[in-house]
Design a protein around this motif. Structure first.
Motif, mmCIF file in Angstrom:
data_model
loop_
_atom_site.group_PDB
_atom_site.id
_atom_site.type_symbol
_atom_site.label_atom_id
_atom_site.label_comp_id
_atom_site.label_asym_id
_atom_site.label_seq_id
_atom_site.Cartn_x
_atom_site.Cartn_y
_atom_site.Cartn_z
ATOM 1 N N LEU A 66 0.827 -1.211 0.000
ATOM 2 C CA LEU A 66 0.000 0.000 0.000
ATOM 3 C C LEU A 66 0.858 1.257 0.000
ATOM 4 O O LEU A 66 0.512 2.254 -0.641
ATOM 5 C CB LEU A 66 -0.947 -0.001 1.203
ATOM 6 N N LEU A 67 1.980 1.226 0.708
ATOM 7 C CA LEU A 67 2.880 2.382 0.674
ATOM 8 C C LEU A 67 3.526 2.528 -0.699
ATOM 9 O O LEU A 67 3.832 3.647 -1.132
ATOM 10 C CB LEU A 67 3.938 2.258 1.772
ATOM 11 N N VAL A 68 3.736 1.411 -1.399
ATOM 12 C CA VAL A 68 4.195 1.484 -2.787
ATOM 13 C C VAL A 68 3.123 2.150 -3.653
ATOM 14 O O VAL A 68 3.441 2.976 -4.527
ATOM 15 C CB VAL A 68 4.525 0.073 -3.312
ATOM 16 N N GLN A 69 1.869 1.803 -3.428
ATOM 17 C CA GLN A 69 0.776 2.457 -4.156
ATOM 18 C C GLN A 69 0.778 3.956 -3.897
ATOM 19 O O GLN A 69 0.547 4.761 -4.802
ATOM 20 C CB GLN A 69 -0.571 1.858 -3.733
ATOM 21 N N VAL A 70 1.071 4.343 -2.655
ATOM 22 C CA VAL A 70 1.139 5.770 -2.321
ATOM 23 C C VAL A 70 2.277 6.434 -3.104
ATOM 24 O O VAL A 70 2.100 7.505 -3.700
ATOM 25 C CB VAL A 70 1.342 5.967 -0.807
ATOM 26 N N ALA B 251 3.964 0.874 -12.745
ATOM 27 C CA ALA B 251 2.560 0.496 -12.560
ATOM 28 C C ALA B 251 2.330 -0.963 -12.934
ATOM 29 O O ALA B 251 1.562 -1.673 -12.268
ATOM 30 C CB ALA B 251 1.661 1.403 -13.395
ATOM 31 N N ALA B 252 3.005 -1.438 -13.982
ATOM 32 C CA ALA B 252 2.837 -2.833 -14.392
ATOM 33 C C ALA B 252 3.357 -3.792 -13.324
ATOM 34 O O ALA B 252 2.717 -4.808 -13.017
ATOM 35 C CB ALA B 252 3.566 -3.069 -15.720
ATOM 36 N N VAL B 253 4.510 -3.482 -12.747
ATOM 37 C CA VAL B 253 5.070 -4.334 -11.693
ATOM 38 C C VAL B 253 4.176 -4.300 -10.453
ATOM 39 O O VAL B 253 3.936 -5.327 -9.799
ATOM 40 C CB VAL B 253 6.499 -3.894 -11.344
ATOM 41 N N VAL B 254 3.669 -3.126 -10.120
ATOM 42 C CA VAL B 254 2.801 -2.982 -8.949
ATOM 43 C C VAL B 254 1.500 -3.757 -9.143
ATOM 44 O O VAL B 254 1.001 -4.402 -8.210
ATOM 45 C CB VAL B 254 2.523 -1.490 -8.673
ATOM 46 N N LEU C 291 7.369 -10.562 -5.261
ATOM 47 C CA LEU C 291 6.678 -9.602 -6.121
ATOM 48 C C LEU C 291 6.515 -8.251 -5.430
ATOM 49 O O LEU C 291 6.651 -7.195 -6.064
ATOM 50 C CB LEU C 291 5.317 -10.158 -6.536
ATOM 51 N N VAL C 292 6.233 -8.269 -4.138
ATOM 52 C CA VAL C 292 6.118 -7.013 -3.393
ATOM 53 C C VAL C 292 7.473 -6.308 -3.332
ATOM 54 O O VAL C 292 7.565 -5.087 -3.507
ATOM 55 C CB VAL C 292 5.562 -7.268 -1.977
ATOM 56 N N ALA D 276 9.889 -6.582 -5.501
ATOM 57 C CA ALA D 276 10.182 -6.052 -6.835
ATOM 58 C C ALA D 276 9.397 -4.766 -7.088
ATOM 59 O O ALA D 276 9.940 -3.786 -7.619
ATOM 60 C CB ALA D 276 9.841 -7.102 -7.888
ATOM 61 N N ALA D 277 8.117 -4.758 -6.706
ATOM 62 C CA ALA D 277 7.308 -3.552 -6.883
ATOM 63 C C ALA D 277 7.874 -2.389 -6.074
ATOM 64 O O ALA D 277 7.918 -1.240 -6.541
ATOM 65 C CB ALA D 277 5.863 -3.835 -6.470
ATOM 66 N N GLU D 278 8.320 -2.699 -4.872
ATOM 67 C CA GLU D 278 8.888 -1.681 -3.992
ATOM 68 C C GLU D 278 10.151 -1.085 -4.607
ATOM 69 O O GLU D 278 10.315 0.147 -4.652
ATOM 70 C CB GLU D 278 9.207 -2.328 -2.642
ATOM 71 N N THR D 279 11.033 -1.937 -5.101
ATOM 72 C CA THR D 279 12.306 -1.475 -5.650
ATOM 73 C C THR D 279 12.107 -0.659 -6.921
ATOM 74 O O THR D 279 12.643 0.448 -7.061
ATOM 75 C CB THR D 279 13.225 -2.676 -5.948
ATOM 76 N N VAL D 280 11.328 -1.203 -7.854
ATOM 77 C CA VAL D 280 11.119 -0.516 -9.131
ATOM 78 C C VAL D 280 10.386 0.807 -8.931
ATOM 79 O O VAL D 280 10.767 1.844 -9.486
ATOM 80 C CB VAL D 280 10.348 -1.430 -10.103
ATOM 81 N N THR D 281 9.334 0.794 -8.119
ATOM 82 C CA THR D 281 8.529 1.996 -7.939
ATOM 83 C C THR D 281 9.278 3.069 -7.170
ATOM 84 O O THR D 281 9.190 4.257 -7.505
ATOM 85 C CB THR D 281 7.221 1.638 -7.211
ATOM 86 N N ASN D 282 10.001 2.683 -6.139
ATOM 87 C CA ASN D 282 10.738 3.681 -5.369
ATOM 88 C C ASN D 282 11.764 4.406 -6.238
ATOM 89 O O ASN D 282 11.908 5.635 -6.169
ATOM 90 C CB ASN D 282 11.420 3.030 -4.172
ATOM 91 N N ARG D 283 12.466 3.650 -7.055
ATOM 92 C CA ARG D 283 13.456 4.277 -7.940
ATOM 93 C C ARG D 283 12.773 5.185 -8.958
ATOM 94 O O ARG D 283 13.231 6.308 -9.226
ATOM 95 C CB ARG D 283 14.274 3.198 -8.658
ATOM 96 N N ALA D 284 11.686 4.702 -9.545
ATOM 97 C CA ALA D 284 10.980 5.502 -10.542
ATOM 98 C C ALA D 284 10.397 6.766 -9.922
ATOM 99 O O ALA D 284 10.466 7.853 -10.516
ATOM 100 C CB ALA D 284 9.876 4.669 -11.188
ATOM 101 N N ALA D 285 9.824 6.644 -8.726
ATOM 102 C CA ALA D 285 9.198 7.799 -8.080
ATOM 103 C C ALA D 285 10.227 8.866 -7.740
ATOM 104 O O ALA D 285 9.984 10.068 -7.933
ATOM 105 C CB ALA D 285 8.455 7.353 -6.820
ATOM 106 N N VAL D 286 11.386 8.458 -7.235
ATOM 107 C CA VAL D 286 12.436 9.437 -6.921
ATOM 108 C C VAL D 286 12.918 10.118 -8.199
ATOM 109 O O VAL D 286 13.102 11.341 -8.249
ATOM 110 C CB VAL D 286 13.609 8.751 -6.191
#
Length: 483
Positions: free
Chosen positions: A256-260, A375-378, A406-407, A409-419
């Motif tokens: 959920l924090l990844v979604q945020v 978004a696809a990974v999430v 999977l969580v 992977a979503a965390e790693t990919v999204t955190n990097r992309a968001a920053v």
């Protein structure tokens, strides 16, 4: 200085009950997100406790919606909850985080399973329109303050003592859901506490760099009586005795924090796009002519460089012909062919309207692609966790390992992309004022600050090692209650 919690002003009448699959909820969520986006910068700058924001949430009925699904359509399924939180986070990341913690805590009775007490937290939360805050997992060994303890007082009652930092909702929650160690058995007991009790003290703490409106702070429990009916359940001291389903709780919070974080990145990108459109639409024709002239000069330089390097009109492309990529929409012209360079018939050589800057288009293309990839990974992790929540007691260690990877992977990919997205948008809007709202800019730094506040506690190296260990060696994720 510690002060007793003060109650927030709530709407006098709760919204009419509607099942979670009612078609009204997407519209309610969208309208609330639009409302929060209007004054997001002003509220972030003020940095006050989110009493007004919580009143808006309650008026819209989101705290009741974002509970574990139950009979008669009460509560929201996992995918719906993720979608709502992500959309709210795109408008205001702090409020998205507030709802994320509330949503996961509402599942506490489900995660505890057979160890849960008679108190049905999700049902009561939906009926009373409570906003939940707290933390079930024990604090890390090196954290400060150390945590909470429960001393047996006879008849199934306890005395709660200690001090604990929480990431959201400290000053605005209707109930705290907290985990505390029993001084006799060492088991982790999960209890429900009313913040209005005179022995409960809250401290909003120092101003945060980001997520200023999430309501983070510290709560002190000074010999707070906990009745037997307030004990939601227990988790054994030995983590190997914990059921796989119970360990979905920290994974659910992380996702959920990844979604945020993804919502913040998407909101930042959309707002930057609107600013770029408005800026270019207002630019005088001379600016467009100058931009095309600069583009033509770059093209000529690229042509000369390619010609000098190859002695031909370009490099062989996929078709085998010099200077032709073999891909639709690629011109094959030196200096323009290859990834990120559209056809000159589309950019720089025709139209002359807003959005012709090839470098701006390239930047937005890269950032939009990063957001789509995240978004696809999430979404894949969201589907896997939704399946695990439905399986309940049928979930085994293999399933848990797959979900955990999977969580991660979503965390790693999204955190990097968001920053990356929230950093680079400062280059796409006016860099002189974008990060200085007091100077008349749009305050785009708040997106970066919010993302950094979310991602700083997470080590991507640890996540990547876990993913690699599972992929290479088939190692299962360790059963843990830590998020």
């Amino acid at each position: 200085m510690r002060t007793p919690k003060k109650s927030a002003i709530r709407p006098t009448s709760a919204p009419a009950y509607r099942p979670a699959d009612d078609e009204i909820w997407p519209r309610v969520t969208r309208e609330l997100a639009d409302d929060l986006a209007v004054d997001a910068l002003t509220r972030d700058r003020a940095g006050k406790a989110p009493f007004d924001e919580v009143a808006r949430l309650q008026e819209a009925g989101l705290p009741a919606l974002l509970t574990a699904p139950g009979p008669s359509g009460r509560g929201a399924d996992w995918r719906t909850a993720c979608g709502v939180i992500r959309e709210i986070a795109a408008a205001d990341g702090s409020i998205g985080e507030l709802l994320a913690h509330h949503c996961v805590l509402s599942w506490t009775s489900r995660f505890l399973g057979p160890a849960a007490g008679p108190f049905d937290l999700d049902t009561r939360t939906a009926e009373e329109h409570w906003l939940l805050a707290g933390a079930v997992e024990p604090p890390r060994v090196d954290s400060s303050p150390a945590g909470l303890t429960l001393t047996p007082a006879g008849g199934g009652a306890y005395i709660l003592d200690g001090r604990r930092a929480f990431a959201s909702g400290v000053t605005v929650a209707d109930r705290f859901v907290v985990g505390a160690r029993c001084t006799e058995t060492g088991d982790l007991l999960v209890v429900l506490v009313d913040p209005a009790h005179p022995a409960v003290f809250t401290d909003a703490g120092a101003e945060r760099v980001g997520q200023r409106l999430a309501g983070a702070g510290t709560v002190t429990f000074d010999q707070v009586p906990v009745g037997a009916e307030q004990v939601l359940g227990a988790l054994p001291q030995d983590e190997h005795a914990v059921a796989p389903y119970s360990t979905l709780a920290p994974l659910a919070l992380r996702l959920l924090l990844v979604q945020v974080g993804l919502g913040i990145a998407e909101g930042a990108l959309a707002e930057a796009r609107d600013i770029s459109r408005a800026t270019q639409a207002a630019a005088p024709p001379a600016e467009g002519a100058r931009g095309r002239a600069a583009f033509a000069a770059d093209f000529a330089d690229g042509f000369a460089a390619d010609f000098a390097a190859t002695g031909t009109s370009g490099r062989p492309g996929r078709s085998g012909l010099p200077g032709h990529s073999g891909l639709p929409g690629h011109s094959g012209l030196p200096g323009l062919s290859g990834p990120g360079f559209p056809s000159p018939g589309l950019v720089g050589f025709s139209g002359g309207g807003p959005g012709d800057d090839p470098y701006l288009l390239l930047a937005y293309g890269e950032l939009a692609t990063a957001a789509h990839a995240a978004a696809a990974v999430v979404e894949r992790a969201t589907d896997a966790l939704a399946h695990g929540l439905v399986e309940e007691r049928g979930l085994d260690v293999e399933d848990l390992a797959d979900i955990a990877v999977l969580v991660a992977a979503a965390e790693t990919v999204t955190n990097r992309a968001a920053v990356d997205i929230t950093t680079r948008i400062l280059e796409l809007v006016d860099p002189a004022t974008a990060a200085r709202p007091h100077a008349g800019g749009q305050g785009f730094d708040r997106f970066w600050r919010n993302v950094r506040a979310l991602t700083a506690p997470v080590s991507p190296d640890h996540r990547l090692r876990d993913i690699g260990d599972h992929y290479l060696n088939g190692t299962h994720a360790r059963l843990t209650l830590l998020a």
